[in-house]
Design an enzyme around this catalytic site. Structure first.
Site, mmCIF file in Angstrom:
data_model
loop_
_atom_site.group_PDB
_atom_site.id
_atom_site.type_symbol
_atom_site.label_atom_id
_atom_site.label_comp_id
_atom_site.label_asym_id
_atom_site.label_seq_id
_atom_site.Cartn_x
_atom_site.Cartn_y
_atom_site.Cartn_z
ATOM 1 N N LYS A 81 59.978 63.008 30.766
ATOM 2 C CA LYS A 81 59.380 62.341 32.225
ATOM 3 C C LYS A 81 59.516 63.091 33.338
ATOM 4 O O LYS A 81 60.706 63.367 33.816
ATOM 5 C CB LYS A 81 60.248 61.010 32.280
ATOM 6 C CG LYS A 81 59.839 60.199 33.466
ATOM 7 C CD LYS A 81 60.642 58.983 33.604
ATOM 8 C CE LYS A 81 60.480 58.565 35.258
ATOM 9 N NZ LYS A 81 61.262 57.362 35.675
ATOM 10 N N ALA A 112 58.649 52.026 37.991
ATOM 11 C CA ALA A 112 59.534 51.838 39.150
ATOM 12 C C ALA A 112 59.070 50.616 40.061
ATOM 13 O O ALA A 112 57.706 50.517 40.255
ATOM 14 C CB ALA A 112 59.233 53.037 40.131
#
Lengths: 280, 68
Positions: free
Chosen positions: A121, A208
Site C-alpha cells: 500500500k 481513509a
C-alpha cells in the site's frame, strides 16, 4: 464485475429467495488476479490491544490487513503477527510516514524483505496536518515500484485525473480518500469518487475518512470495489461491534450498487396506483 | 577494538567484525520478519551473515507494527 450479481445470493433452488452474506455467497474482490472473499480491508493502526484486534478482525470478515514497519526497539510486536496469522488474513505492508518517493520506494523494498510479499500500500504524505498525499512524489514512487515488479495499491486523493495517471502507470488498485486519515468525516466529495470509479479499470478502494457504517455503504454505492478503514473500527468504543457494522455496511452497499437504485426525482411519484380510487 | 555505528538513530559501538546478522540477532528478539537498511539501501536477508558493519554506518533494523 460478476455477470449476475444476484446469483451468489440465491438459494440452491432455481429462482429461490436471496440470502444474506456476500462472503459466503461468493462475490469476491479481485486485485491483480487474486481474489478475496471480503470487500473490507482493515488497517491495524490505533488498535488498543491484541485481544481487541483479534475480535475486530474476525468480526469484520476481512481477508486483507495492513501493517507498517517501524524501528524494532520502539514497536517490536511479534504477537501482533501471530494474531493476524491465526486469523488467516493476508498482510498488506504500507509505506505510512513516508514523505518522498525515495523514502517510499526504500520502505517498500524493506517491506518486501520483512514480509516476503511484493504487494504494497503506497502512501506518500505531503502535509503533516491533513496527511494528504503528495501527488508528484506518489506518481514518481508508483512508477519506480511498478517497474521493480511490485503490486502497488496507491493511496491517493479523490482526483480522477491523478487516479487515472496511477492506473496508467500500472498500479493494481487506486485508493482514494473520502476525507483526511483518521478524521471520520466520511466522503466529502462523492461526485469525485464516482468520477474516479468511471475513470479507471482497476479496482477502486475507498481508503481513509470513514467514520461510521453509512460512510462505508456510501462508498460501495458510489461504485467502489472495496473499503479500507482502520480508525473507524480500532478507535470505536466497541471495535468488535463496529467491525461487524462495517462488514454489513460494505455488503449492503455492494448489494445496493448492483441492484440498481431508482432515479432521484424532484417531485413525488405515487407508489400506489390512482386507478380504482373511490370518490368519497 | 570497536566499530562506531548508528543503529535506529542511536550511536553505538559494535564489536569489530560484527555483521548485520549479528546485529539482527541482538536486536530482534528472535523475530523472523525483520528488514535492515544500511546507508539507505536494503540489505537482503541472504547477505546479512556476509555484511560486516563499517565505522560510520547508519543502520535501521525494522519490524512489523500496527498501522493503517
Amino acid at each position: 464485475m460478476v455477470k449476475d450479481p444476484l446469483a451468489p445470493h440465491r438459494s440452491q433452488a432455481r429462482g429461490g429467495p436471496l440470502q444474506g452474506g456476500l462472503q459466503e455467497a461468493g462475490d469476491p474482490l479481485t486485485i491483480a488476479g487474486e481474489t478475496f472473499p471480503s470487500r473490507l480491508l482493515l488497517g491495524t493502526g490505533g488498535v488498543p490491544s491484541l485481544e481487541v484486534l483479534d475480535r475486530a478482525v474476525r468480526a469484520s470478515g476481512t481477508a486483507l490487513v495492513t501493517v507498517a514497519l517501524r524501528r524494532v526497539e520502539a514497536s517490536t510486536n511479534g504477537a501482533m503477527l501471530e494474531v493476524l496469522d491465526r486469523c488467516g488474513v493476508r498482510l498488506l505492508p504500507n509505506t505510512a510516514g513516508c514523505r518522498t518517493a525515495r523514502e517510499a520506494v526504500l520502505t517498500a523494498r524493506l517491506a518486501r524483505e520483512a514480509f516476503g510479499t511484493d504487494w504494497v500500500k503506497l502512501e506518500v504524505i505531503g502535509d503533516e496536518h491533513t496527511l494528504l498525499p503528495d501527488a508528484v512524489e506518489l506518481l514518481d514512487a508508483a512508477e519506480q515500484l511498478v517497474a521493480e515488479g511490485f503490486t502497488v495499491l496507491a493511496y491517493t486523493t479523490d482526483d480522477p485525473v491523478l487516479g487515472r495517471r496511477l492506473a496508467d502507470t500500472g498500479c493494481a488498485a487506486v485508493m482514494p480518500l473520502g476525507s483526511p486519515i483518521g478524521s471520520g468525516l466520511g466522503i466529502r466529495n462523492p461526485h469525485s469518487i464516482a468520477l474516479l470509479r468511471e475513470a479507471v479499470d482497476v479496482p477502486v478502494v475507498l481508503d481513509a475518512g470513514i467514520g461510521t457504517a453509512s460512510d462505508a455503504a456510501l462508498a460501495m454505492e458510489l461504485g467502489c470495489d472495496a473499503v479500507l478503514l482502520a480508525s473507524a473500527v480500532t478507535r470505536a468504543r466497541d471495535p468488535e461491534r463496529m467491525a461487524l457494522a462495517m462488514r454489513q455496511a460494505v455488503e449492503a452497499g455492494r448489494l445496493a450498487r448492483t441492484a440498481g437504485r431508482i432515479p432521484r426525482r424532484w417531485h413525488a411519484e405515487a407508489s400506489t396506483p390512482m386507478a380504482g380510487l373511490p370518490e368519497l | 577494538m570497536t566499530v562506531p555505528v548508528t543503529v535506529n538513530g542511536a550511536a553505538t559501538d559494535l564489536a569489530a567484525g560484527a555483521t548485520v546478522a549479528d546485529l539482527v540477532a541482538a536486536r530482534s528478539g528472535g523475530h523472523d520478519r525483520v528488514a535492515v537498511a544500511r546507508n539507505g539501501d536494503v540489505v537482503p536477508r541472504s547477505s546479512w551473515p556476509s555484511t560486516s558493519l563499517q565505522p560510520g554506518d547508519v543502520v535501521e533494523v525494522l519490524a512489523p507494527t500496527a498501522g493503517g
